[in-house]
Design a protein around this motif. Structure first.
Motif, PDB file in Angstrom:
ATOM      1  N   GLN A  30       0.843  25.312  -9.702  1.00 19.93           N
ATOM      2  CA  GLN A  30       2.220  25.673  -9.371  1.00 19.93           C
ATOM      3  C   GLN A  30       3.074  25.758 -10.633  1.00 19.93           C
ATOM      4  O   GLN A  30       3.942  26.621 -10.755  1.00 19.93           O
ATOM      5  CB  GLN A  30       2.803  24.659  -8.403  1.00 19.93           C
ATOM      6  N   ALA A  31       2.843  24.835 -11.552  1.00 24.91           N
ATOM      7  CA  ALA A  31       3.623  24.828 -12.787  1.00 24.91           C
ATOM      8  C   ALA A  31       3.379  26.087 -13.600  1.00 24.91           C
ATOM      9  O   ALA A  31       4.264  26.561 -14.308  1.00 24.91           O
ATOM     10  CB  ALA A  31       3.280  23.589 -13.603  1.00 24.91           C
ATOM     11  N   ARG A  32       2.166  26.634 -13.504  1.00 27.75           N
ATOM     12  CA  ARG A  32       1.826  27.853 -14.253  1.00 27.75           C
ATOM     13  C   ARG A  32       2.121  29.124 -13.472  1.00 27.75           C
ATOM     14  O   ARG A  32       1.898  30.227 -13.974  1.00 27.75           O
ATOM     15  CB  ARG A  32       0.340  27.838 -14.631  1.00 27.75           C
ATOM     16  N   TYR A  33       2.600  29.004 -12.255  1.00 28.97           N
ATOM     17  CA  TYR A  33       2.788  30.161 -11.378  1.00 28.97           C
ATOM     18  C   TYR A  33       3.835  31.109 -11.949  1.00 28.97           C
ATOM     19  O   TYR A  33       4.904  30.663 -12.394  1.00 28.97           O
ATOM     20  CB  TYR A  33       3.241  29.678  -9.997  1.00 28.97           C
ATOM     21  N   PRO A  34       3.572  32.438 -11.910  1.00 30.91           N
ATOM     22  CA  PRO A  34       2.311  33.067 -11.490  1.00 30.91           C
ATOM     23  C   PRO A  34       1.376  33.267 -12.673  1.00 30.91           C
ATOM     24  O   PRO A  34       1.820  33.631 -13.755  1.00 30.91           O
ATOM     25  CB  PRO A  34       2.766  34.399 -10.920  1.00 30.91           C
ATOM     26  N   SER A  35       0.107  33.039 -12.436  1.00 30.13           N
ATOM     27  CA  SER A  35      -0.892  33.212 -13.483  1.00 30.13           C
ATOM     28  C   SER A  35      -1.763  34.434 -13.251  1.00 30.13           C
ATOM     29  O   SER A  35      -2.691  34.694 -14.014  1.00 30.13           O
ATOM     30  CB  SER A  35      -1.778  31.962 -13.562  1.00 30.13           C
ATOM     31  N   LYS A  36      -1.464  35.203 -12.197  1.00 29.66           N
ATOM     32  CA  LYS A  36      -2.184  36.442 -11.903  1.00 29.66           C
ATOM     33  C   LYS A  36      -1.273  37.344 -11.075  1.00 29.66           C
ATOM     34  O   LYS A  36      -0.209  36.901 -10.623  1.00 29.66           O
ATOM     35  CB  LYS A  36      -3.483  36.136 -11.149  1.00 29.66           C
ATOM     36  N   PRO A  37      -1.626  38.601 -10.862  1.00 31.84           N
ATOM     37  CA  PRO A  37      -0.769  39.510 -10.086  1.00 31.84           C
ATOM     38  C   PRO A  37      -0.502  38.991  -8.675  1.00 31.84           C
ATOM     39  O   PRO A  37      -1.354  38.348  -8.054  1.00 31.84           O
ATOM     40  CB  PRO A  37      -1.571  40.813 -10.057  1.00 31.84           C
ATOM     41  N   ILE A  38       0.691  39.268  -8.183  1.00 30.26           N
ATOM     42  CA  ILE A  38       1.109  38.865  -6.842  1.00 30.26           C
ATOM     43  C   ILE A  38       1.074  40.100  -5.940  1.00 30.26           C
ATOM     44  O   ILE A  38       1.667  41.137  -6.263  1.00 30.26           O
ATOM     45  CB  ILE A  38       2.534  38.282  -6.858  1.00 30.26           C
ATOM     46  N   GLN A  39       0.368  40.002  -4.845  1.00 30.94           N
ATOM     47  CA  GLN A  39       0.277  41.109  -3.895  1.00 30.94           C
ATOM     48  C   GLN A  39       1.406  40.986  -2.885  1.00 30.94           C
ATOM     49  O   GLN A  39       1.627  39.922  -2.305  1.00 30.94           O
ATOM     50  CB  GLN A  39      -1.068  41.077  -3.174  1.00 30.94           C
ATOM     51  N   VAL A  40       2.120  42.075  -2.668  1.00 33.99           N
ATOM     52  CA  VAL A  40       3.218  42.091  -1.701  1.00 33.99           C
ATOM     53  C   VAL A  40       2.928  43.146  -0.651  1.00 33.99           C
ATOM     54  O   VAL A  40       2.814  44.330  -0.959  1.00 33.99           O
ATOM     55  CB  VAL A  40       4.571  42.386  -2.384  1.00 33.99           C
ATOM     56  N   ILE A  41       2.801  42.711   0.582  1.00 37.07           N
ATOM     57  CA  ILE A  41       2.494  43.618   1.684  1.00 37.07           C
ATOM     58  C   ILE A  41       3.785  44.027   2.370  1.00 37.07           C
ATOM     59  O   ILE A  41       4.574  43.177   2.814  1.00 37.07           O
ATOM     60  CB  ILE A  41       1.546  42.946   2.686  1.00 37.07           C
ATOM     61  N   VAL A  42       4.014  45.328   2.443  1.00 36.80           N
ATOM     62  CA  VAL A  42       5.129  45.881   3.217  1.00 36.80           C
ATOM     63  C   VAL A  42       4.517  46.480   4.475  1.00 36.80           C
ATOM     64  O   VAL A  42       3.770  47.455   4.389  1.00 36.80           O
ATOM     65  CB  VAL A  42       5.898  46.954   2.417  1.00 36.80           C
ATOM     66  N   PRO A  43       4.803  45.916   5.653  1.00 40.02           N
ATOM     67  CA  PRO A  43       4.111  46.356   6.868  1.00 40.02           C
ATOM     68  C   PRO A  43       4.665  47.636   7.487  1.00 40.02           C
ATOM     69  O   PRO A  43       4.487  47.869   8.681  1.00 40.02           O
ATOM     70  CB  PRO A  43       4.287  45.158   7.801  1.00 40.02           C
ATOM     71  N   LEU A  44       5.305  48.457   6.678  1.00 40.12           N
ATOM     72  CA  LEU A  44       5.876  49.718   7.141  1.00 40.12           C
ATOM     73  C   LEU A  44       5.506  50.821   6.150  1.00 40.12           C
ATOM     74  O   LEU A  44       5.005  50.548   5.058  1.00 40.12           O
ATOM     75  CB  LEU A  44       7.397  49.591   7.283  1.00 40.12           C
ATOM     76  N   GLN A  45       5.781  52.060   6.533  1.00 39.79           N
ATOM     77  CA  GLN A  45       5.346  53.203   5.732  1.00 39.79           C
ATOM     78  C   GLN A  45       5.991  53.254   4.347  1.00 39.79           C
ATOM     79  O   GLN A  45       7.098  52.764   4.138  1.00 39.79           O
ATOM     80  CB  GLN A  45       5.671  54.510   6.465  1.00 39.79           C
TER      81      GLN A  45
END
Length: 329
Positions: A30-45
């Protein structure tokens, strides 16, 4: 020359080393967050208000944090498919959802059942924007609200309207409007708002309620005719378009919002960090101008405020849907 550590200093160093070694790996992560890409899902078009708003806000958040946000659109079942994917993800902060109340308050109230709990299946992070709406028609259809109502009354169920899908806000808004004015229209659901709006502009369907952000480019190109705004006052983006009251209709207010959510159980430290970063991004003049130019009003909140907004909206919209007799098709 060798100078030995004083006993007190040595004890302090040893205690610090032991504390680090005893720190759980999850806390260090948590202290190092984020240590890699963050995926963000948009549930619409892609191109929807949720999509463009999420991309603008998190683009700035990523820039400020030195982080990478990968936005992925996953439409389906009026947003329920993508929202379910967020709810089922590992609660480590590396899968988030840019989700509107159209999913958590509208679609779930019309669904027979959902695979996730819309009120308790997520960690609310922050609201990102409010979404303004407008009733639009193509150039071969009604030129005013008066003409629209006259056409609908003269030929019940002959006038079609498009939506982003069963249970979408486009669907619910039109059903609420129709019920309040005793009109009978025919619903033509699409798998997303973007294609529905394009088809209204192309003349395949006469009209629909649309987020201003989606309809605005087509309005500016003269391919969509805005009839009225379901708001107390006119949007600065559509200063010549009357509100429903100004158009001679009963008052009708309708708006939605966009929030950022994480799977239930995501650590509070991560939620708080993302909340602070979104709030910071929304103070940036460039971000605010871009959102306002798209018909989105930049607004942040605490996690608790977003939770209350979700819960109160779920109850209010659910009651409105039941009172109007709206059914999933």
């Amino acid at each position: 020359m060798h100078i030995p550590f004083a006993p007190s200093r040595r004890a302090t160093l040893i205690a610090s080393l032991l504390a680090v070694l005893a720190t759980p790996a999850a806390v260090l992560a948590q202290a190092r967050y984020p240590s890699k890409p963050i995926q963000v899902i948009v549930p619409l078009q892609a191109g929807s208000a949720a999509d463009v708003g999420t991309r603008v806000v998190l683009g700035k958040v990523g820039e400020n944090m030195g982080a990478s946000f990968a936005i992925e659109n996953q439409p389906g079942a009026s947003g329920l498919v993508g929202a379910d994917r967020v709810a089922r993800a590992a609660p480590d902060g590396y899968v988030l959802g840019g989700i509107t109340d159209s999913v958590l308050n509208y679609a779930v109230n019309l669904a027979a059942k959902t695979s996730f709990d819309p009120l308790n299946g997520f960690e609310p992070i922050t609201r990102m924007a409010n979404i303004g709406w407008v009733l639009v028609a193509n150039n071969n259809s009604a030129k005013s609200m008066t003409e629209l109502v006259a056409q609908a009354q003269a030929q019940p169920r002959k006038l079609d309207y498009a939506s982003g899908g069963n249970g979408s806000p486009h669907h619910v808004a039109m059903e609420l409007f129709s019920s309040a004015n005793k009109l009978q229209l025919t619903h033509v659901p699409y798998k997303g708002a973007t294609q529905a709006t394009v088809d209204v502009a192309g003349g395949q369907v006469p009209l629909m309620f649309s987020a201003i952000s989606v309809a605005l480019p087509l309005i500016k190109d003269g391919k969509l005719r805005p009839l009225a705004q379901p708001a107390e006052r006119r949007s600065s983006l559509l200063p010549d378009v009357p509100t429903f009251t100004e158009a001679g209709m009963p008052a009708f207010n309708f708006s939605t919002w966009l929030g950022l959510y994480a799977p239930k159980g995501t650590p509070k430290a991560i939620v708080d960090k993302l909340n602070a970063e979104v709030a910071r991004a929304l103070t940036d003049p460039g971000v605010r101008d871009r959102l306002l130019g798209l018909g989105l009003d930049p607004v942040s909140s605490t996690p608790a405020q977003l939770d209350e907004l979700t819960r109160s909206g779920h109850a209010r919209i659910g009651k409105a849907i039941r009172d109007a007799g709206i059914k999933a098709e």
